[in-house]
Scaffold this motif. Structure first.
Motif, PDB file in Angstrom:
ATOM      1  N   PRO A 170       0.812  -1.217   0.000  1.00  0.00           N
ATOM      2  CA  PRO A 170       0.000   0.000   0.000  1.00  0.00           C
ATOM      3  C   PRO A 170       0.848   1.271   0.000  1.00  0.00           C
ATOM      4  N   ASP A 171       2.053   1.226   0.557  1.00  0.00           N
ATOM      5  CA  ASP A 171       2.892   2.422   0.626  1.00  0.00           C
ATOM      6  C   ASP A 171       4.357   1.998   0.699  1.00  0.00           C
ATOM      7  N   GLU A 187       6.711   2.315   2.952  1.00  0.00           N
ATOM      8  CA  GLU A 187       7.204   1.667   4.167  1.00  0.00           C
ATOM      9  C   GLU A 187       6.865   0.171   4.157  1.00  0.00           C
ATOM     10  N   MET A 188       5.619  -0.131   3.793  1.00  0.00           N
ATOM     11  CA  MET A 188       5.202  -1.537   3.725  1.00  0.00           C
ATOM     12  C   MET A 188       5.918  -2.245   2.570  1.00  0.00           C
TER      13      MET A 188
END
Lengths: 329, 265, 94
Positions: free
Chosen positions: C29-30, C32-33
């Motif tokens: 999703p972003d 960091e993930m």
């Protein structure tokens, strides 16, 4: 095999005839010269579709293939076996992931491929529609199923589509322990108590014929093989690989003291190969149609994981959107 | 894993073996039982990437469990190794905290359990690295990097689910609510540990609570989630008085070794 | 049809001193993930010491149809290579 042609072909030859003959010819020449085709290169639509079908079927097989082994993960009989099995199943998740990504470079999204699996439009290897009934089945899967898979996958490291070939290099490197751990389980069972030995024989009895079917229909009944071989998407014929598997596996069964459930299996000095009995192709085609013993269970498990996970995926997207909105506010 | 079997002659003779054995079971059983729960997710996670993450955590935990339980067997010195301890004890002989045996529930409850446990385990391992028992210090030093990753990953998910959709927020609230009553037990100090703390072998868990609470508040604030409130916690795991869930978990996990006691796998 | 996360490309530095190299992709999703997913997917066997991720849609790639114009003009600049120059063997360290 994970990549055996199980789906329908899509009338692709008609499409080819509308493509620029010069482009087609240049493409065929590149492939014949063992060059790699990369995502943005021009390719015939039939090549692209065949690849999407084959790679996604391969990916689906890895993912559905987690389930029969997962069935025994919570019951693995020692700490070491549990760790090894968890690592192996995790590898399969990783391999599915690599393969979906390779297919995505062909312009199809993972969600679309998963949807095709869940609605029955896409196929996966027939072998995973058989149940795992005892711990020995985990050994038999590693030994026979991974053994068969690796034979098909090693040549695919040189397949013509670059992203697929690169994914296969990684897969093959990682899978080298899978078959060995399976055979090690079988060795422990065969050297164990009479109960264990009986489980091992029973597992071989049940997994032998489905393993031979994994290589797909006989060559004379495998209509698209020739084109796939010309395109270097497939590198060996079904029957060649099947014979090789039998030749390699028989001595391994002997070493375990197990009997392969085929009374016609015997060494043919003239051919330099083992002869083996007739495969029940009716059963194979039934399983391809989705009539395998636990096909419904496998599909239900995958559909539920995806549907019940939707709120998690949505939540993460929603959070990301909120973060972005906050950052730009 | 059996290669990591720890030889009996390196045990600390000054330690009271009963307490030491018990302490190692607590450490090992926590990791083992939580790993067992995580393996139930295998093949069923909300995304392929999450399947890989959960398996990584499970692999770290089973590694820790193997080291602690093999060491426990060596300390006990009655011929039991980690496998014997894992697969041939009854529920009442397990010493894990109640939190790790809680059912997975949905992904929110699984992450709530992981966040609370890993955050507490991180504080514990950071101190256990200084244990006067070198073997424990060594296992903790290896584990602390693993656990830091588990705690961070779980915290990430608490924030994403808490600050995601209405549905995910509600589920996160319910998941935390389920787990909250088991927090106190994570910081419980009893007679078994008191003596070991005095010798510098064990860590005073009660001293770790402040940092734990601070981390919790900060993550819950990021997630926009309220902290559940309970008058008092539920405990008993360290003394072998477990929830109803552990018996079922063990019935599955121990099925083969118990059904075929003479077999080697 | 249920949604999936966007795609990210993953680059790994396999050891200090080497550059990052493309190894594959993940969905996340972003960023960091995506880093976490890349770590959990591509570094399970000590494959790396550093990770980069980039949104797949942010990658700008050259067009294969332009490959001739882009790359072939370099082919005849052989004077850029040291072997282009004849220096007698007796002359050392050059």
């Amino acid at each position: 095999m994970y990549t055996t042609e199980l789906g329908k072909t899509d009338g692709s030859l008609a499409q080819i005839s509308q493509e620029d003959p010069a482009l087609v010819e240049a493409f065929e020449a590149r492939v014949a010269a063992d060059e790699f085709i990369e995502p943005k290169d021009w390719m015939p639509e039939a090549y692209r579709r065949t690849l999407v079908r084959q790679i996604s079927q391969h990916a689906h097989s890895e993912i559905v293939g987690m389930l029969p082994e997962g069935n025994w993960l919570t019951r693995a009989p020692s700490l070491r076996r549990k760790a090894v099995l968890l690592a192996k199943i995790q590898d399969e998740a990783g391999h599915g992931l690599y393969l979906y990504c390779a297919a995505e470079t062909l312009g199809v999204s993972r969600a679309e491929m998963i949807d095709a699996l869940h609605t029955g439009r896409a196929k996966y290897s027939t072998i995973f529609n058989y149940p795992t009934l005892t711990w020995a089945d985990i050994g038999a899967i590693g030994w026979l199923v991974d053994g068969a898979a690796i034979m098909n996958q090693v040549p695919l490291q040189r397949t013509s589509y670059g992203p697929y070939a690169r994914a296969m290099v990684r897969v093959c490197k990682e899978e080298s322990f899978h078959q060995r751990q399976g055979y090690e389980i079988m060795m422990a069972m065969c050297a164990g108590t009479p109960d264990q030995k009986a489980m091992a024989q029973d597992a071989l009895d049940r997994w032998w014929w489905p393993s031979l079917m994994m290589f797909g229909p006989p060559d004379d009944n495998s209509p698209n093989s020739a084109q796939s071989m010309r395109w270097r998407i497939k590198r060996d014929s079904n029957d060649e690989l099947r014979q090789k598997f039998v030749d390699i596996t028989k001595p391994q069964a002997d070493h375990l003291g197990l009997e392969i459930p085929d009374k016609d299996l015997k060494w043919n000095e003239a051919r330099g190969h083992y002869d083996f009995g007739a495969i029940d192709w009716e059963e194979f085609y039934a399983v391809v149609r989705g009539e395998g013993p636990v096909a419904k269970e496998r599909m239900k498990a995958r559909r539920e994981a995806w549907e019940q996970g939707a709120w998690v995926r949505d939540a993460a997207d929603a959070h990301e959107a909120k973060q972005r909105a906050r950052a730009s506010a | 894993m059996n290669r990591d079997f720890f030889p009996a002659d390196t045990r600390t003779d000054s330690a009271p073996h009963g307490a030491m054995f018990d302490y190692l079971l607590r450490l090992g059983d926590d990791s083992l039982i939580l790993c067992q729960r995580l393996t139930e997710w295998c093949g069923h996670a909300p995304a392929l990437e999450i399947d890989l993450s959960l398996a990584n955590i499970g692999l770290d935990l089973i590694g820790q469990a193997t080291l602690f339980l093999n060491f426990a067997g060596a300390i006990e010195d009655r011929g039991r190794d980690g496998d014997r301890l894992a697969f041939h004890r009854d529920a009442s002989d397990f010493r894990n905290c109640l939190l790790v045996e809680q059912p997975n529930g949905d992904f929110a409850q699984t992450m709530a359990r992981q966040f609370l446990f890993s955050t507490a385990q991180l504080g514990l391992f950071e101190q256990l690295m200084l244990s006067t028992e070198p073997r424990i210090a060594e296992i903790a030093a290896k584990g602390v990097k693993e656990v830091r990753y588990h705690a961070d990953l779980a915290a990430d998910w608490i924030v994403r689910l808490g600050d995601g959709t209405d549905e995910s927020r509600n589920r996160m609230v319910v998941g935390l609510d389920w787990c909250w009553r088991f927090i106190d037990e994570l910081f419980l100090v009893d007679d078994v540990e008191a003596g070991l703390i005095e010798q510098g072998i064990a860590v005073d868990r009660s001293a770790l609570r402040g940092a734990f609470d601070a981390r919790l508040s900060s993550v819950l604030a990021d997630a926009g989630l309220p902290a559940p409130v309970y008058p008092r916690g539920v405990r008993g795991g360290r003394a072998g008085r477990h929830s109803e869930h552990l018996g079922h978990l063990l019935a599955t996990m121990q099925h083969l070794p118990r059904s075929y006691p003479d077999a080697v796998w | 049809m249920s949604q999936d996360w966007p795609l990210w490309e993953v680059f790994i530095r396999t050891k200090g001193g080497l550059s990052h190299r493309h190894v594959g992709s993940v969905h996340a999703p972003d960023g960091e993930m995506a880093l976490r997913h890349a770590r959990d997917t591509y570094t399970r066997r000590l494959e790396g010491v550093s990770l980069w991720i980039a949104r797949s849609s942010d990658i700008v790639a050259s067009d294969p149809d332009q490959a001739g114009a882009l790359f072939e003009p370099a082919a005849d600049k052989i004077y850029r290579h040291p072997t282009f120059y004849d220096i007698p063997d007796v002359v050392r360290h050059i």
